[in-house]
Design a protein around this motif. Structure first.
Motif: not given
Length: 95
Positions: A2-8
């Motif tokens: 799962e991608r972190l919100p910051t990376e997204l």
């Protein structure tokens, strides 16, 4: 994974920037100036170098031109001394 919100958010911001740049380039009427704007946006380094990731024909489709008009624009920009090229490698002249 799962991608972190910051990376997204970083990915979305990059995609938005690329989309805006593409629209800006597509709105340029002159084939020479459209091609030059694309190359300037993607060139990097001290020598303002750009290596085409695929073919000139593919680039033509990406910037909304025929491949013939891209080849003519390349030749004209080269004659004017605004760029040098060898195969898929391009070096832009300083402004």
């Amino acid at each position: 994974m799962e991608r972190l919100p910051t990376e997204l958010m970083i990915d979305l911001a990059r995609r938005l920037h690329e989309a805006r740049l593409r629209i800006e380039i597509l709105n340029i009427a002159s084939a020479q100036e459209r091609l030059l704007a694309y190359l300037q946006a993607h060139a990097s380094g001290e020598n303002a170098a750009f290596t085409l990731p695929s073919s000139w024909k593919a680039l033509a489709g990406e910037i909304g031109l025929t491949h013939e008009s891209v080849y003519r624009a390349l030749a004209q920009l080269e004659r004017e001394g605004r760029l040098e090229r060898k195969g898929r490698q391009v070096w832009l002249a300083p402004p």
